[in-house]
Design an enzyme around this catalytic site. Structure first.
Site, PDB file in Angstrom:
ATOM      1  CB  ALA A   1     -16.484  67.197  -8.246  1.00  0.00           C
TER       2      ALA A   1
ATOM      3  CE1 TYR B   1     -25.809  69.687  -6.695  1.00  0.00           C
ATOM      4  CE2 TYR B   1     -26.086  67.429  -7.294  1.00  0.00           C
ATOM      5  CZ  TYR B   1     -26.873  68.252  -6.927  1.00  0.00           C
ATOM      6  OH  TYR B   1     -27.186  68.051  -6.078  1.00  0.00           O
TER       7      TYR B   1
HETATM    8  P1  NAP Z   1     -33.320  74.252  -5.830  1.00  0.00           P
HETATM    9  O1  NAP Z   1     -35.569  73.941  -5.183  1.00  0.00           O
HETATM   10  O2  NAP Z   1     -34.070  74.580  -7.100  1.00  0.00           O
HETATM   11  O3  NAP Z   1     -33.660  75.784  -4.718  1.00  0.00           O
HETATM   12  C1  NAP Z   1     -32.410  76.046  -5.140  1.00  0.00           C
HETATM   13  C2  NAP Z   1     -32.178  77.156  -3.563  1.00  0.00           C
HETATM   14  O4  NAP Z   1     -30.836  77.763  -3.748  1.00  0.00           O
HETATM   15  C3  NAP Z   1     -32.761  78.266  -4.098  1.00  0.00           C
HETATM   16  O5  NAP Z   1     -33.656  78.776  -2.592  1.00  0.00           O
HETATM   17  C4  NAP Z   1     -31.890  79.561  -5.432  1.00  0.00           C
HETATM   18  O6  NAP Z   1     -32.328  80.906  -4.158  1.00  0.00           O
HETATM   19  C5  NAP Z   1     -30.353  79.299  -4.103  1.00  0.00           C
HETATM   20  N1  NAP Z   1     -29.744  80.204  -4.584  1.00  0.00           N
HETATM   21  C6  NAP Z   1     -28.824  79.078  -5.719  1.00  0.00           C
HETATM   22  N2  NAP Z   1     -28.076  79.819  -6.204  1.00  0.00           N
HETATM   23  C7  NAP Z   1     -27.174  80.657  -5.203  1.00  0.00           C
HETATM   24  C8  NAP Z   1     -26.766  81.536  -4.689  1.00  0.00           C
HETATM   25  N3  NAP Z   1     -25.812  81.478  -5.686  1.00  0.00           N
HETATM   26  N4  NAP Z   1     -27.082  82.477  -4.104  1.00  0.00           N
HETATM   27  C9  NAP Z   1     -27.720  82.107  -2.401  1.00  0.00           C
HETATM   28  N5  NAP Z   1     -28.722  80.940  -3.070  1.00  0.00           N
HETATM   29  C10 NAP Z   1     -28.709  80.364  -4.469  1.00  0.00           C
HETATM   30  O7  NAP Z   1     -32.997  73.465  -4.842  1.00  0.00           O
HETATM   31  P2  NAP Z   1     -32.785  72.258  -4.140  1.00  0.00           P
HETATM   32  O8  NAP Z   1     -33.439  70.688  -4.596  1.00  0.00           O
HETATM   33  O9  NAP Z   1     -33.883  72.511  -2.772  1.00  0.00           O
HETATM   34  O10 NAP Z   1     -31.673  71.446  -3.761  1.00  0.00           O
HETATM   35  C11 NAP Z   1     -30.907  72.625  -2.197  1.00  0.00           C
HETATM   36  C12 NAP Z   1     -29.711  71.733  -1.674  1.00  0.00           C
HETATM   37  O11 NAP Z   1     -30.125  70.558  -1.827  1.00  0.00           O
HETATM   38  C13 NAP Z   1     -28.568  72.078  -2.472  1.00  0.00           C
HETATM   39  O12 NAP Z   1     -27.122  72.644  -2.273  1.00  0.00           O
HETATM   40  C14 NAP Z   1     -29.118  70.533  -3.675  1.00  0.00           C
HETATM   41  O13 NAP Z   1     -27.412  70.565  -4.472  1.00  0.00           O
HETATM   42  C15 NAP Z   1     -29.233  69.744  -2.369  1.00  0.00           C
HETATM   43  N6  NAP Z   1     -29.331  68.548  -3.788  1.00  0.00           N
HETATM   44  C16 NAP Z   1     -30.860  68.273  -3.659  1.00  0.00           C
HETATM   45  C17 NAP Z   1     -30.842  67.357  -4.007  1.00  0.00           C
HETATM   46  C18 NAP Z   1     -32.562  67.654  -5.260  1.00  0.00           C
HETATM   47  O14 NAP Z   1     -33.292  65.974  -5.307  1.00  0.00           O
HETATM   48  N7  NAP Z   1     -33.789  67.959  -4.836  1.00  0.00           N
HETATM   49  C19 NAP Z   1     -30.681  65.908  -4.290  1.00  0.00           C
HETATM   50  C20 NAP Z   1     -29.380  66.004  -3.254  1.00  0.00           C
HETATM   51  C21 NAP Z   1     -29.352  67.781  -3.106  1.00  0.00           C
HETATM   52  P3  NAP Z   1     -33.239  82.057  -5.683  1.00  0.00           P
HETATM   53  O15 NAP Z   1     -35.098  80.926  -5.563  1.00  0.00           O
HETATM   54  O16 NAP Z   1     -33.125  83.040  -5.406  1.00  0.00           O
HETATM   55  O17 NAP Z   1     -32.729  80.915  -6.950  1.00  0.00           O
END
Ligand code: NAP
Length: 248
Positions: free
Chosen positions: A157, A155
């Protein structure tokens, strides 16, 4: 409103940060393509909320880690819109796995979504932006790209690679009047962090000078700014949305 007559695509917009970004972009006037991979019902709900704001919405189910599916998503978008003005590469997965428990399949599947997906979508959706000589690409990275983390090297990386990709794309696309920037969120309250134990959450909070976990909207406001004309002289940069947890 900052984004009237603009069309945005947000990958992974069915939940969490992507959903908040899609809704904020719509509040600022953009029509929004809502991408998801599994949660079509949730993506439909997001689309209804966008339509309730008086904007157009289109749900497209596609796995961003598969180039063919990204190309099919582009075809679907072009049936309804004249390309996208704003691409937010938000879709991501995150798994706590120690190095010694991480096999090749785990490594590749995470990089497939969190890194390859950014490449495939940027390549596909910058085509019309280049023709129109305007566009915005916003990549969602993470604080761990800069600090490292002790339980998910893949992640960290991939998120660090997204920063390099962002800077290089910013250079390649600047001549086409397309800006490319990243947002590095810290701890944000979404499904991704919901499985944390109370102890883990307490430890995370202790590291945040502003004394709270971030909300998806905290990231969305930064995305709206980067998508707007107000950010037209900003490219190749990273905005850190982390409550002061890490400063660069
Ligand atoms: P989340 O609540 O788990 O939501 C993930 C989203 O990505 C969902 O809409 C999911 O769709 C979609 N997804 C997953 N795999 C996919 C694929 N192969 N193709 C298309 N869509 C896909 O995550 P989040 O916390 O909102 O994170 C969003 C972004 O912020 C990510 O890139 C994450 O790494 C980054 N981020 C998050 C945090 C944190 O603390 N939450 C911190 C730093 C960075 P489905 O609903 O259909 O599964």
């Amino acid at each position: 409103m900052l984004l009237q007559k603009k069309v945005a695509l947000v990958t992974g917009a069915s939940r969490g940060i992507g959903k908040a970004i899609a809704l904020e972009l719509a509040r600022e006037g953009a029509d929004v393509v809502v991408n998801c991979i599994h949660s079509e019902q949730k993506a439909d709900d997001v689309a209804r909320r966008i339509e309730a704001l008086g904007r157009r919405a289109l749900v497209v189910k596609a796995d961003v880690s598969k180039q063919q599916q990204v190309e099919a998503m582009r075809e679907r978008v072009l049936e309804q819109f004249d390309g996208v003005d704003v691409l937010v590469n938000n879709a991501g997965v995150h798994h706590h796995v120690k190095l010694w428990d991480m096999d090749e399949a785990e490594w590749r599947s995470l990089l497939g979504v969190d890194l390859d997906g950014v490449f495939f979508c940027s390549k596909a959706f910058s085509a019309e932006m280049r023709e129109k000589k305007r566009g915005r690409i916003i990549n969602i990275s993470s604080t761990v790209a800069f600090t490292g983390t002790d339980h998910e090297v893949h992640y960290a990386a991939s998120k660090a690679a997204v920063i390099g990709l962002t800077k290089s794309l910013a250079l390649e696309l600047a001549g086409h009047n397309i800006t490319v920037n990243a947002i590095a969120p810290g701890e944000i309250a979404t499904d991704m962090t919901a499985s944390e134990t109370a102890e883990e959450r307490k430890k995370a909070l202790e590291l945040i000078p502003l004394g709270r976990i971030g909300q998806p909207e905290d990231v969305a406001y930064a995305a709206v700014f980067l998508a707007s004309d107000r950010a037209s002289f900003i490219t190749g940069q990273t905005i850190h949305v982390n409550g002061g947890e890490a400063m660069f």
